[in-house]
Design an enzyme around this catalytic site. Structure first.
Site, PDB file in Angstrom:
ATOM      1  CE1 TYR A  73      -4.193  -1.512   5.385  1.00 32.41           C
ATOM      2  CE2 TYR A  73      -3.299   0.584   4.642  1.00 32.41           C
ATOM      3  CZ  TYR A  73      -3.823  -0.656   4.358  1.00 32.41           C
ATOM      4  OH  TYR A  73      -3.964  -1.054   3.051  1.00 32.41           O
ATOM      5  CB  SER A  94      -0.899   0.006   1.244  1.00 30.97           C
ATOM      6  OG  SER A  94      -1.493   1.264   1.451  1.00 30.97           O
ATOM      7  CD  GLU A 151      -2.367   5.579   4.131  1.00 29.88           C
ATOM      8  OE1 GLU A 151      -1.707   5.933   5.124  1.00 29.88           O
ATOM      9  OE2 GLU A 151      -3.155   6.329   3.538  1.00 29.88           O
TER      10      GLU A 151
END
Length: 321
Positions: free
Chosen positions: A147, A123, A125
């Site tokens: 996360y 991801s 992120e």
């Protein structure tokens, strides 16, 4: 006929990937968690064409058994606790699913089907507090949420299994990708759903957090094609997947409300409770490696994506009426 095993098949990406693989003639097996309900809304149109098997990312034995029984040519690990906000309230559970769940899948493949090819859903992120812009495969990770931290673990454990056990294992570092199948908890779908409700008189305002956060938004249906292309390479490698363009949450609001001839300023209110404890201000991809090595480019532009999502939510509420 090739067999593909998909964890997270009932999610946004899993449903689009299943469609793509079925169209290519694959046997598609989807891993689902045992439940008293059957939340298969996104794959309702595919249920009679895919095989669903019960297993859990928290249970090593169940994963190993499924891989042993299905002997997949390709494994796509898309399942995770994937909502950033929830990772702050459930950090340990997020780590179990999103980090250690990857290790369990890799262990299952190593023990039961070592010739399979493995895709890990990394991801954007992971970049978090970005070290450089745009972000590419060599950009250092600096995650800003549980996360993001869990995804960094999943990414590096995939690299380690590839290098340590000579497995064909790749990670796709996907930037934000949306669709009408996006979960309502994600800001893009929260916006388009609210736009539909406001247009139909079912809602009167929309409360959001940081309107200036900027993201690289693409269409999920385009991105699953990149996943598949990664597993067709001669040698495994990792790729950043994105559009290379960035828009703010405010820009998304302007486009979404504009799609139904409304002014977002009349309806959108900022609310501090929706701000993250540690904000990620700007994410934008450099997808040049994917373009050169995979022959992949996104097809659906930002404005078309937003309009597609608003139209789908409007149609859904009109059908309910």
């Amino acid at each position: 006929m090739k067999t593909a095993l998909i964890t997270g098949i009932t999610g946004q990406d899993g449903s689009y990937l299943a469609e793509l693989l079925l169209a290519k003639g694959y046997r598609v097996v989807g891993v689902v968690r045992r439940s008293s309900t059957t939340p298969y809304e996104r794959i309702a149109h595919l249920v009679d064409r895919v095989e669903l098997v019960s297993a859990d990312l928290l249970d090593q034995t169940s994963l190993t058994d499924v891989v042993h029984e299905t002997q997949p040519d390709e494994i796509y690990n898309l399942a995770a606790q994937s909502f950033v906000q929830t990772s702050w309230t459930q950090p340990v559970l997020t780590g179990e699913f999103t980090a250690l769940g990857v290790t369990r899948m890799l262990e299952a493949m190593r023990k039961a089907a070592p010739k399979s090819r493995f895709y890990q859903a990394s991801s954007s992120e992971q970049f978090g507090k970005v070290i450089e812009t745009p972000q590419r495969e060599s950009t250092p990770f600096y995650p800003r949420s549980p996360y993001g931290v869990a995804k960094v673990y999943g990414h590096w454990i995939t690299v380690n299994y590839r290098e340590s056990f000579n497995l064909f294992a790749v990670s796709g570092i996907l930037f934000n990708h949306e669709s009408p199948r996006r979960g309502l908890e994600f800001v893009t779908r929260k916006i388009t759903d609210a736009v539909a409700r406001i247009k139909l008189g079912l809602q009167h305002e929309l409360r959001l957090g940081n309107l200036e956060a900027r993201r690289d938004w693409g269409f999920a249906g385009d991105y699953v094609d990149a996943m598949w292309r990664m597993l067709q390479l001669d040698e495994p490698d990792d790729f950043v997947i994105g559009t290379g363009e960035t828009y703010s949450v405010r820009d998304f609001c302007v486009a979404a409300f504009g799609a139904v001839d409304l002014d977002y300023l009349e309806y959108v209110k900022q609310d501090e409770k929706f701000f993250r404890p540690a904000e990620v201000d700007l994410l934008v991809a450099d997808p040049s490696k994917a373009e050169q090595r995979l022959g992949w480019t996104p097809k659906v532009p930002f404005a078309e994506l937003v309009s597609m999502m608003v139209a789908a939510d409007l149609a859904r509420y009109q059908r309910q009426r």
